[in-house]
Scaffold this motif. Structure first.
Motif, PDB file in Angstrom:
ATOM      1  N   LEU A 170       0.838  -1.199   0.000  1.00 61.59           N
ATOM      2  CA  LEU A 170       0.000   0.000   0.000  1.00 61.59           C
ATOM      3  C   LEU A 170       0.876   1.254   0.000  1.00 61.59           C
ATOM      4  CD1 LEU A 170      -2.725   1.402   0.192  1.00 61.59           C
ATOM      5  CD2 LEU A 170      -2.663   1.054   2.681  1.00 61.59           C
ATOM      6  N   MET A 171       1.979   1.197   0.700  1.00 59.51           N
ATOM      7  CA  MET A 171       2.888   2.340   0.744  1.00 59.51           C
ATOM      8  C   MET A 171       3.451   2.642  -0.648  1.00 59.51           C
ATOM      9  SD  MET A 171       6.087   3.052   3.328  1.00 59.51           S
ATOM     10  CE  MET A 171       5.025   2.835   4.745  1.00 59.51           C
ATOM     11  N   TYR A 172       3.831   1.595  -1.378  1.00 61.38           N
ATOM     12  CA  TYR A 172       4.328   1.802  -2.745  1.00 61.38           C
ATOM     13  C   TYR A 172       3.285   2.518  -3.608  1.00 61.38           C
ATOM     14  CZ  TYR A 172       8.272  -1.432  -1.940  1.00 61.38           C
ATOM     15  OH  TYR A 172       9.414  -2.028  -1.481  1.00 61.38           O
ATOM     16  N   LYS A 173       2.021   2.083  -3.493  1.00 60.01           N
ATOM     17  CA  LYS A 173       0.947   2.671  -4.297  1.00 60.01           C
ATOM     18  C   LYS A 173       0.731   4.140  -3.948  1.00 60.01           C
ATOM     19  CE  LYS A 173      -1.652  -1.651  -4.892  1.00 60.01           C
ATOM     20  NZ  LYS A 173      -2.925  -2.355  -4.571  1.00 60.01           N
ATOM     21  N   LEU A 174       0.755   4.447  -2.648  1.00 56.40           N
ATOM     22  CA  LEU A 174       0.513   5.821  -2.213  1.00 56.40           C
ATOM     23  C   LEU A 174       1.656   6.747  -2.606  1.00 56.40           C
ATOM     24  CD1 LEU A 174      -0.968   5.040   1.317  1.00 56.40           C
ATOM     25  CD2 LEU A 174      -2.226   5.827  -0.684  1.00 56.40           C
ATOM     26  N   PHE A 175       2.877   6.263  -2.505  1.00 56.34           N
ATOM     27  CA  PHE A 175       4.029   7.068  -2.907  1.00 56.34           C
ATOM     28  C   PHE A 175       4.049   7.270  -4.427  1.00 56.34           C
ATOM     29  CE2 PHE A 175       5.743   6.667   1.331  1.00 56.34           C
ATOM     30  CZ  PHE A 175       6.580   7.758   1.452  1.00 56.34           C
ATOM     31  N   GLU A 176       3.552   6.293  -5.159  1.00 51.39           N
ATOM     32  CA  GLU A 176       3.515   6.415  -6.618  1.00 51.39           C
ATOM     33  C   GLU A 176       2.633   7.590  -7.041  1.00 51.39           C
ATOM     34  OE1 GLU A 176       2.525   3.672 -10.585  1.00 51.39           O
ATOM     35  OE2 GLU A 176       2.114   2.899  -8.570  1.00 51.39           O
ATOM     36  N   VAL A 177       1.525   7.799  -6.329  1.00 53.01           N
ATOM     37  CA  VAL A 177       0.641   8.919  -6.623  1.00 53.01           C
ATOM     38  C   VAL A 177       1.383  10.244  -6.472  1.00 53.01           C
ATOM     39  CG1 VAL A 177      -1.431  10.159  -5.855  1.00 53.01           C
ATOM     40  CG2 VAL A 177      -1.438   7.649  -5.963  1.00 53.01           C
ATOM     41  N   ALA A 178       2.311  10.312  -5.495  1.00 55.17           N
ATOM     42  CA  ALA A 178       3.073  11.537  -5.243  1.00 55.17           C
ATOM     43  C   ALA A 178       4.341  11.620  -6.084  1.00 55.17           C
ATOM     44  CB  ALA A 178       3.425  11.628  -3.762  1.00 55.17           C
ATOM     45  N   GLY A 179       4.480  10.695  -7.052  1.00 51.47           N
ATOM     46  CA  GLY A 179       5.597  10.787  -7.991  1.00 51.47           C
ATOM     47  C   GLY A 179       6.826   9.991  -7.635  1.00 51.47           C
ATOM     48  N   TYR A 180       6.731   9.092  -6.639  1.00 50.41           N
ATOM     49  CA  TYR A 180       7.871   8.264  -6.243  1.00 50.41           C
ATOM     50  C   TYR A 180       7.730   6.868  -6.847  1.00 50.41           C
ATOM     51  CZ  TYR A 180       8.779  11.775  -2.624  1.00 50.41           C
ATOM     52  OH  TYR A 180       9.042  12.933  -1.951  1.00 50.41           O
ATOM     53  N   SER A 181       8.754   6.395  -7.523  1.00 45.67           N
ATOM     54  CA  SER A 181       8.747   5.028  -8.034  1.00 45.67           C
ATOM     55  C   SER A 181       9.046   4.054  -6.891  1.00 45.67           C
ATOM     56  CB  SER A 181       9.803   4.868  -9.129  1.00 45.67           C
ATOM     57  OG  SER A 181      11.107   4.983  -8.563  1.00 45.67           O
ATOM     58  N   LYS A 182       8.861   2.777  -7.181  1.00 41.82           N
ATOM     59  CA  LYS A 182       9.169   1.760  -6.174  1.00 41.82           C
ATOM     60  C   LYS A 182      10.647   1.821  -5.812  1.00 41.82           C
ATOM     61  CE  LYS A 182       8.354  -3.124  -5.128  1.00 41.82           C
ATOM     62  NZ  LYS A 182       7.745  -4.386  -5.602  1.00 41.82           N
ATOM     63  N   ASN A 183      11.497   2.066  -6.808  1.00 42.15           N
ATOM     64  CA  ASN A 183      12.934   2.187  -6.536  1.00 42.15           C
ATOM     65  C   ASN A 183      13.240   3.392  -5.659  1.00 42.15           C
ATOM     66  OD1 ASN A 183      13.661  -0.106  -7.965  1.00 42.15           O
ATOM     67  ND2 ASN A 183      13.984   1.003  -9.895  1.00 42.15           N
ATOM     68  N   ASP A 184      12.503   4.502  -5.880  1.00 43.41           N
ATOM     69  CA  ASP A 184      12.684   5.697  -5.043  1.00 43.41           C
ATOM     70  C   ASP A 184      12.387   5.382  -3.582  1.00 43.41           C
ATOM     71  OD1 ASP A 184      13.353   7.316  -7.203  1.00 43.41           O
ATOM     72  OD2 ASP A 184      11.273   7.953  -7.548  1.00 43.41           O
ATOM     73  N   VAL A 185      11.281   4.689  -3.358  1.00 40.48           N
ATOM     74  CA  VAL A 185      10.881   4.353  -2.000  1.00 40.48           C
ATOM     75  C   VAL A 185      11.910   3.416  -1.359  1.00 40.48           C
ATOM     76  CG1 VAL A 185       9.103   3.267  -0.570  1.00 40.48           C
ATOM     77  CG2 VAL A 185       8.439   4.673  -2.536  1.00 40.48           C
ATOM     78  N   ASN A 186      12.339   2.406  -2.126  1.00 38.71           N
ATOM     79  CA  ASN A 186      13.330   1.462  -1.586  1.00 38.71           C
ATOM     80  C   ASN A 186      14.640   2.150  -1.252  1.00 38.71           C
ATOM     81  OD1 ASN A 186      11.621  -0.744  -1.762  1.00 38.71           O
ATOM     82  ND2 ASN A 186      12.282  -1.302  -3.831  1.00 38.71           N
ATOM     83  N   LYS A 187      14.981   3.160  -2.044  1.00 40.51           N
ATOM     84  CA  LYS A 187      16.247   3.867  -1.824  1.00 40.51           C
ATOM     85  C   LYS A 187      16.150   4.838  -0.656  1.00 40.51           C
ATOM     86  CE  LYS A 187      19.700   6.675  -4.237  1.00 40.51           C
ATOM     87  NZ  LYS A 187      20.065   7.333  -5.527  1.00 40.51           N
ATOM     88  N   LYS A 188      15.085   5.650  -0.626  1.00 40.54           N
ATOM     89  CA  LYS A 188      14.970   6.699   0.384  1.00 40.54           C
ATOM     90  C   LYS A 188      14.525   6.169   1.741  1.00 40.54           C
ATOM     91  CE  LYS A 188      14.058  10.537  -2.802  1.00 40.54           C
ATOM     92  NZ  LYS A 188      15.213  11.349  -2.405  1.00 40.54           N
ATOM     93  N   PHE A 189      13.753   5.093   1.733  1.00 45.04           N
ATOM     94  CA  PHE A 189      13.214   4.567   2.991  1.00 45.04           C
ATOM     95  C   PHE A 189      13.548   3.083   3.141  1.00 45.04           C
ATOM     96  CE2 PHE A 189      10.203   7.700   1.167  1.00 45.04           C
ATOM     97  CZ  PHE A 189      10.459   8.746   2.044  1.00 45.04           C
ATOM     98  N   SER A 190      14.775   2.737   2.835  1.00 47.00           N
ATOM     99  CA  SER A 190      15.162   1.327   2.794  1.00 47.00           C
ATOM    100  C   SER A 190      14.959   0.643   4.143  1.00 47.00           C
ATOM    101  CB  SER A 190      16.620   1.198   2.349  1.00 47.00           C
ATOM    102  OG  SER A 190      17.477   1.932   3.212  1.00 47.00           O
ATOM    103  N   GLY A 191      15.382   1.307   5.222  1.00 47.57           N
ATOM    104  CA  GLY A 191      15.231   0.707   6.541  1.00 47.57           C
ATOM    105  C   GLY A 191      13.785   0.487   6.903  1.00 47.57           C
ATOM    106  N   MET A 192      12.958   1.483   6.632  1.00 43.82           N
ATOM    107  CA  MET A 192      11.551   1.412   6.976  1.00 43.82           C
ATOM    108  C   MET A 192      10.820   0.348   6.163  1.00 43.82           C
ATOM    109  SD  MET A 192       8.819   2.659   8.505  1.00 43.82           S
ATOM    110  CE  MET A 192       9.156   4.329   9.040  1.00 43.82           C
TER     111      MET A 192
END
Length: 594
Positions: free
Chosen positions: A502-524
């Motif tokens: 769900l987090m991936y989907k919500l971040f995608e709406v705000a312009g973040y790719s799955k790779n962006d999320v994995n990179k910026k919030f890897s620990g989380m």
């Protein structure tokens, strides 16, 4: 027994009469009565009046000492006569007859007096903050701050919370403000960020199986200063809880705040259960998501009125047809106010950058009519409809603003506060808390015109998660909330999104790719993939809480060593340049502005 004192300067009373004692402190005041010299000796605990006779061989030595010299005196406690008792200080029934004196710390000429609470220029106060902190009012504010933090710690532990410390050096993340960056010597070309808040770490604490966490947490944001915001750093009561819903968080904070504000203030708390106001209603009724509920004035939407044929105010009618809205603010029983009062409000509104506030006052002769610059443009039936929508009565005044929704909300929000102050409608002897809830998950960035998170990006959306419709993201609400007191936002919080997909989907709406999320919030994102509990939290600002309790208007007055408006520490000369050797060690070069 200390060689410097047997008692402190706030301790002595009639029970110590005829006892030989010693005190140490600062010379707060001196009063020369010819044959007698009185000294008010001050330390952290209070003031004791000391007296010396001219016949004493050290009289002349004491006479020459400057205010704020640190001394030790020895002498005899004597009772004051009834007519000389000072009821304003705890030691007011006695004084100390000085026998001996030692100078412990001499002083240079003072750049500002300490015994006075007179206001001085910010530059002087901050450069000599150690002197400023000796002054009674601000000294008491800092003591209050310490007591408040100790009280909070004690109450949180009673509520079953454990205190943990989270890292100060961490990674940069897009949480809304600019980061303070720290270059890494061991990892050339890479940087740590000081935490804007312990957001990810406190969620990771929940994933780690600790059920209730709190921390008096330092936070760092490269933001401009305001009256209620320090530049650079501040402290917050950081809270996170597992297996909770929104109301569970509210229950903890309400329990804490009711005890806290009753303990440290005599002001009345208007609501024992804090009202819940939706974000949408807050913006409509108050023009702000930080409403001061002590203010009885409310805003009403009157856009529909300007579709009527019996309303001839063409300026507003044309604007409404092009997409503008009209909202009104009603002041009760202001028919007897002079024309200058209303024109002053209109002029003030223009000074704020708006087009002004149109107004009329409701009257009744043979029929209902409106007095004022635009009153003639409304029929009796139109006025009756306005009265129905706004709950206005004869003798009330209606102020109107027309324009884009954001502009109208902005001007009516500040107008609401100004008019209430001008009419003396706000009760300063109370605290009015409320929760603002149901924030939109997303908003449109005014600069880029792109969709972005409106609050915390890690928030849980409302609705059935299995049927979540992201095709209209601006309609999506989140479990996000603010707690507000007297128009000051004390904290934002949220129920967290603990579901990675769900987090991936919500971040995608705000312009973040799955790779962006994995990179910026890897620990989380990694941690949430290993079984995360539903959790939520909040983080009330310590500085703002103390500011309210101390009845101060500026956060600087409750901060021990604040920076100035330009984020400079005038006392320690920070920020400062660093040497070429330090730059070289950090693999940095300074590119000077041309």
């Amino acid at each position: 027994m200390s060689k410097y004192r047997t008692h402190n300067c706030g301790e002595l009373n009639k029970s110590h009469k005829e006892k030989e004692i010693s005190l140490s402190g600062w010379i707060n005041k001196k009063r020369d009565h010819g044959n007698l010299l009185f000294i008010d000796l001050r330390d952290n605990y209070g003031i004791t009046q000391c007296v010396i006779d001219k016949s004493n061989q050290i009289f002349k030595k004491i006479e020459k000492l400057s205010l704020e010299t640190v001394i030790k005196i020895s002498g005899l406690v004597i009772a004051r006569s009834d007519e000389t008792i000072n009821k304003n200080i705890s030691t007011g029934e006695i004084e100390v007859k000085i026998n001996n004196l030692d100078v412990l710390g001499e002083t240079k000429e003072l750049p500002m007096p300490v015994f006075s609470d007179q206001e001085y220029a910010e530059e002087i106060r901050l450069k000599y903050r150690f002197l400023d902190l000796r002054r009674k009012k601000i000294h008491q504010n800092i003591l209050l701050r310490s007591k408040v933090i100790s009280f909070i710690r004690n109450e949180m532990q009673k509520l079953g919370f454990l205190e943990f410390q989270t890292p100060i050096l961490t990674s940069s993340s897009p949480e809304g403000a600019r980061d303070f960056l720290v270059p890494s010597r061991l990892n050339p070309g890479k940087f740590y960020a000081l935490p804007q808040a312990p957001q990810q770490f406190k969620q990771l604490i929940m994933v780690s199986g600790f059920d209730k966490y709190f921390q008096i947490a330092p936070c760092f944001r490269d933001e401009d200063a305001r009256a209620d915001r320090s530049p650079g750093e501040f402290y917050q009561l950081d809270v996170e809880m597992s297996f909770v819903e929104q109301e569970d968080v509210f229950g903890v904070i309400e329990t804490l705040f009711l005890k806290l504000f009753k303990t440290f203030s005599n002001k009345k708390i208007l609501h024992q259960k804090f009202p819940r106001i939706t974000y949408e209603d807050a913006m409509l009724k108050y023009g702000s998501d930080k409403p001061d509920l002590r203010n009885p004035l409310e805003i009403t939407d009157l856009t529909i009125i300007f579709d009527r044929e019996d309303v001839k105010f063409d300026i507003f009618k044309k604007l409404v047809k092009s997409g503008s809205i009209v909202r009104a603010l009603v002041t009760k029983n202001t028919k007897d106010k002079p024309r200058s009062f209303f024109d002053g409000i209109d002029r003030w509104a223009k000074e704020q950058g708006s087009s002004g506030l149109a107004y009329f006052t409701l009257e009744k002769d043979e029929k209902i009519n409106a007095k004022g610059p635009i009153g003639k443009f409304f029929s009796e039936n139109a006025l009756l409809e306005i009265m129905k929508l706004t709950n206005a009565n004869i003798g009330d005044t209606v102020f109107l603003s027309c324009g884009k929704q954001n502009d109208v909300e902005k001007i009516l929000s500040v107008a609401r506060n100004k008019i209430a102050q001008d009419l003396n409608l706000i009760n300063d002897d109370c605290f009015s808390f409320c929760w603002v809830v149901d924030y939109p998950m997303y908003e449109v960035d005014e600069i880029t015109n792109k969709i972005k998170f409106s609050h915390n990006p890690f928030s849980m959306p409302q609705g059935d998660l299995k049927k979540l419709n992201l095709s209209n993201p601006l309609d999506l609400k989140a479990y996000q909330y603010d707690i507000v007191c007297n128009g000051i936002e004390l904290s934002s919080g949220a129920i967290r999104n603990h579901i990675p997909e769900l987090m991936y989907k919500l971040f995608e709406v705000a312009g973040y790719s799955k790779n962006d999320v994995n990179k910026k919030f890897s620990g989380m994102i990694n941690a949430l993939s290993y079984g995360a509990p539903p959790h939520g939290g909040i983080a009330p600002g310590i500085d703002r809480i103390v500011m309210l309790l101390a009845n101060e208007k500026n956060i600087r007055e409750v901060t021990m060593f604040p920076m100035n408006q330009n984020a400079q520490d005038l006392m320690m000369n920070a920020p400062s340049e660093i040497s070429d050797d330090q730059l070289k060690e950090l693999n940095l070069n300074i590119k000077k502005k041309i």
